[in-house]
Design a protein around this motif. Structure first.
Motif, PDB file in Angstrom:
ATOM      1  N   GLU A 104      38.612  49.004 -26.116  1.00 20.16           N
ATOM      2  CA  GLU A 104      39.069  48.130 -27.189  1.00 20.16           C
ATOM      3  C   GLU A 104      38.138  48.367 -28.374  1.00 20.16           C
ATOM      4  N   ALA A 105      38.721  48.698 -29.537  1.00 18.20           N
ATOM      5  CA  ALA A 105      37.851  49.031 -30.670  1.00 18.20           C
ATOM      6  C   ALA A 105      38.609  48.908 -31.983  1.00 18.20           C
ATOM      7  N   GLU A 106      37.869  49.047 -33.056  1.00 16.17           N
ATOM      8  CA  GLU A 106      38.421  49.173 -34.400  1.00 16.17           C
ATOM      9  C   GLU A 106      38.233  50.618 -34.819  1.00 16.17           C
ATOM     10  N   TYR A 107      39.074  51.071 -35.734  1.00 17.31           N
ATOM     11  CA  TYR A 107      39.020  52.476 -36.150  1.00 17.31           C
ATOM     12  C   TYR A 107      37.635  52.871 -36.640  1.00 17.31           C
ATOM     13  N   ARG A 108      36.868  51.942 -37.210  1.00 15.59           N
ATOM     14  CA  ARG A 108      35.541  52.283 -37.738  1.00 15.59           C
ATOM     15  C   ARG A 108      34.584  52.679 -36.618  1.00 15.59           C
ATOM     16  N   GLU A 109      34.779  52.063 -35.438  1.00 16.87           N
ATOM     17  CA  GLU A 109      33.922  52.377 -34.293  1.00 16.87           C
ATOM     18  C   GLU A 109      34.315  53.714 -33.676  1.00 16.87           C
ATOM     19  N   ARG A 110      35.626  53.882 -33.479  1.00 19.93           N
ATOM     20  CA  ARG A 110      36.142  55.078 -32.821  1.00 19.93           C
ATOM     21  C   ARG A 110      37.643  55.092 -33.038  1.00 19.93           C
ATOM     22  N   GLY A 111      38.155  56.197 -33.550  1.00 17.12           N
ATOM     23  CA  GLY A 111      39.588  56.326 -33.767  1.00 17.12           C
ATOM     24  C   GLY A 111      40.349  56.355 -32.451  1.00 17.12           C
ATOM     25  N   LEU A 112      41.617  55.981 -32.483  1.00 22.62           N
ATOM     26  CA  LEU A 112      42.436  55.932 -31.277  1.00 22.62           C
ATOM     27  C   LEU A 112      42.549  57.296 -30.611  1.00 22.62           C
ATOM     28  N   VAL A 113      42.768  58.348 -31.373  1.00 21.42           N
ATOM     29  CA  VAL A 113      42.890  59.686 -30.784  1.00 21.42           C
ATOM     30  C   VAL A 113      41.593  60.071 -30.072  1.00 21.42           C
ATOM     31  N   GLU A 114      40.469  59.798 -30.700  1.00 25.51           N
ATOM     32  CA  GLU A 114      39.177  60.087 -30.074  1.00 25.51           C
ATOM     33  C   GLU A 114      39.029  59.299 -28.774  1.00 25.51           C
ATOM     34  N   ALA A 115      39.392  58.012 -28.800  1.00 18.29           N
ATOM     35  CA  ALA A 115      39.298  57.179 -27.594  1.00 18.29           C
ATOM     36  C   ALA A 115      40.206  57.709 -26.487  1.00 18.29           C
ATOM     37  N   LEU A 116      41.435  58.093 -26.835  1.00 12.80           N
ATOM     38  CA  LEU A 116      42.358  58.618 -25.821  1.00 12.80           C
ATOM     39  C   LEU A 116      41.807  59.901 -25.204  1.00 12.80           C
ATOM     40  N   ASN A 117      41.247  60.779 -26.025  1.00  8.73           N
ATOM     41  CA  ASN A 117      40.665  62.013 -25.484  1.00  8.73           C
ATOM     42  C   ASN A 117      39.495  61.720 -24.551  1.00  8.73           C
ATOM     43  N   GLU A 118      38.654  60.753 -24.909  1.00 10.65           N
ATOM     44  CA  GLU A 118      37.540  60.373 -24.038  1.00 10.65           C
ATOM     45  C   GLU A 118      38.054  59.795 -22.723  1.00 10.65           C
ATOM     46  N   LEU A 119      39.092  58.951 -22.788  1.00 11.20           N
ATOM     47  CA  LEU A 119      39.653  58.376 -21.563  1.00 11.20           C
ATOM     48  C   LEU A 119      40.273  59.459 -20.685  1.00 11.20           C
ATOM     49  N   LEU A 120      40.955  60.405 -21.301  1.00 11.07           N
ATOM     50  CA  LEU A 120      41.537  61.504 -20.530  1.00 11.07           C
ATOM     51  C   LEU A 120      40.446  62.344 -19.869  1.00 11.07           C
ATOM     52  N   ASP A 121      39.322  62.530 -20.556  1.00  6.00           N
ATOM     53  CA  ASP A 121      38.185  63.232 -19.940  1.00  6.00           C
ATOM     54  C   ASP A 121      37.723  62.484 -18.690  1.00  6.00           C
ATOM     55  N   ARG A 122      37.615  61.164 -18.796  1.00  6.23           N
ATOM     56  CA  ARG A 122      37.136  60.342 -17.684  1.00  6.23           C
ATOM     57  C   ARG A 122      38.148  60.268 -16.541  1.00  6.23           C
ATOM     58  N   LEU A 123      39.442  60.348 -16.861  1.00  8.81           N
ATOM     59  CA  LEU A 123      40.479  60.216 -15.837  1.00  8.81           C
ATOM     60  C   LEU A 123      40.936  61.555 -15.256  1.00  8.81           C
ATOM     61  N   SER A 124      40.527  62.664 -15.857  1.00  5.31           N
ATOM     62  CA  SER A 124      41.005  63.971 -15.396  1.00  5.31           C
ATOM     63  C   SER A 124      40.703  64.249 -13.919  1.00  5.31           C
ATOM     64  N   PRO A 125      39.612  63.756 -13.333  1.00  3.13           N
ATOM     65  CA  PRO A 125      39.395  63.993 -11.902  1.00  3.13           C
ATOM     66  C   PRO A 125      40.461  63.341 -11.005  1.00  3.13           C
ATOM     67  N   PHE A 126      41.259  62.441 -11.554  1.00  2.52           N
ATOM     68  CA  PHE A 126      42.253  61.712 -10.758  1.00  2.52           C
ATOM     69  C   PHE A 126      43.657  62.299 -10.885  1.00  2.52           C
ATOM     70  N   ARG A 127      43.757  63.511 -11.413  1.00  2.00           N
ATOM     71  CA  ARG A 127      45.076  64.111 -11.623  1.00  2.00           C
ATOM     72  C   ARG A 127      45.906  64.153 -10.344  1.00  2.00           C
ATOM     73  N   GLU A 128      45.333  64.628  -9.251  1.00  3.88           N
ATOM     74  CA  GLU A 128      46.086  64.708  -7.989  1.00  3.88           C
ATOM     75  C   GLU A 128      46.480  63.324  -7.495  1.00  3.88           C
ATOM     76  N   TYR A 129      45.607  62.360  -7.667  1.00  3.39           N
ATOM     77  CA  TYR A 129      45.939  60.990  -7.257  1.00  3.39           C
ATOM     78  C   TYR A 129      47.113  60.458  -8.080  1.00  3.39           C
ATOM     79  N   PHE A 130      47.052  60.656  -9.399  1.00  2.99           N
ATOM     80  CA  PHE A 130      48.164  60.220 -10.253  1.00  2.99           C
ATOM     81  C   PHE A 130      49.458  60.945  -9.879  1.00  2.99           C
ATOM     82  N   GLU A 131      49.349  62.226  -9.574  1.00  2.00           N
ATOM     83  CA  GLU A 131      50.530  62.985  -9.170  1.00  2.00           C
ATOM     84  C   GLU A 131      51.135  62.401  -7.894  1.00  2.00           C
ATOM     85  N   SER A 132      50.288  61.982  -6.954  1.00  2.00           N
ATOM     86  CA  SER A 132      50.804  61.391  -5.713  1.00  2.00           C
ATOM     87  C   SER A 132      51.505  60.062  -5.973  1.00  2.00           C
ATOM     88  N   ILE A 133      50.991  59.296  -6.923  1.00  2.00           N
ATOM     89  CA  ILE A 133      51.652  58.040  -7.288  1.00  2.00           C
ATOM     90  C   ILE A 133      53.019  58.326  -7.886  1.00  2.00           C
TER      91      ILE A 133
END
Length: 182
Positions: A104-133
């Motif tokens: 949760e942020a304001e654009y001044r802290e971190r833009g949405l695209v930047e935040a989404l890329n960071e979250l995708l970096d953090r969630l990338s190890p769960f690709r197979e788990y997400f695929e199973s879901i």
């Protein structure tokens, strides 16, 4: 693990159904007058990104254990329905559901695209788990509560969208323009 507690500001909103305002058209004309190398400042927003999972019958505790993220709200298919404070409702849940606020942020802290890329970096190890879901009939999405304070926006480049698709994460936007409500 993603156990960092996010701040809470309750970014909730509605999609504006009216046409493009004259102010938006004038901003659009101004943006088109910039050179190709210049990007106009148009980021006046706040956002909340939540991860939501729906599934025909998974126990939400399995999602919590797999991701290492504490959810804010869960239920399992077949359980009696209830409000967030536990008041019983009629019927049972047809699907299992799990969601957690990731940032949760304001654009001044971190833009949405930047935040989404960071979250995708953090969630990338769960690709197979997400695929199973997904292969078992489940649905995974980033639900974004996005509040604009003026005419604003972001560009979701093909690379970002491909990363979302690779992780089987849909993108759901709930947009609110505060300027239009005053």
């Amino acid at each position: 693990m993603m156990n960092d507690p996010p701040s809470r500001s309750g970014c909730r909103g509605r999609i504006k159904k009216s046409g493009v305002s004259s102010h938006a058209r004038s901003i659009g004309r101004a943006e088109m007058s910039h050179g190709e190398d210049e990007e106009p400042e148009r980021r006046h927003y706040s956002y909340v990104v939540t991860l939501r999972v729906r599934h025909p019958d998974i126990d939400p505790r399995h999602i919590t254990a797999a991701l290492g993220i504490e959810p804010e709200w869960t239920w399992r298919a077949g359980e009696a329905r209830r409000t967030r404070v536990g008041t019983p409702l009629s019927g049972v849940y047809k699907l299992s559901y799990w969601y957690a606020t990731l940032c949760e942020a304001e654009y001044r802290e971190r833009g949405l695209v930047e935040a989404l890329n960071e979250l995708l970096d953090r969630l990338s190890p769960f690709r197979e788990y997400f695929e199973s879901i997904r292969s078992a009939g489940g649905h995974i999405e980033f639900f974004i509560g996005w509040t604009f304070y003026h005419n604003s926006g972001e560009v979701f480049e093909p690379e970002l969208l491909a990363r979302l698709a690779n992780l089987h994460i849909a993108l759901s936007l709930d947009v609110d323009n505060i300027e239009s409500e005053t």
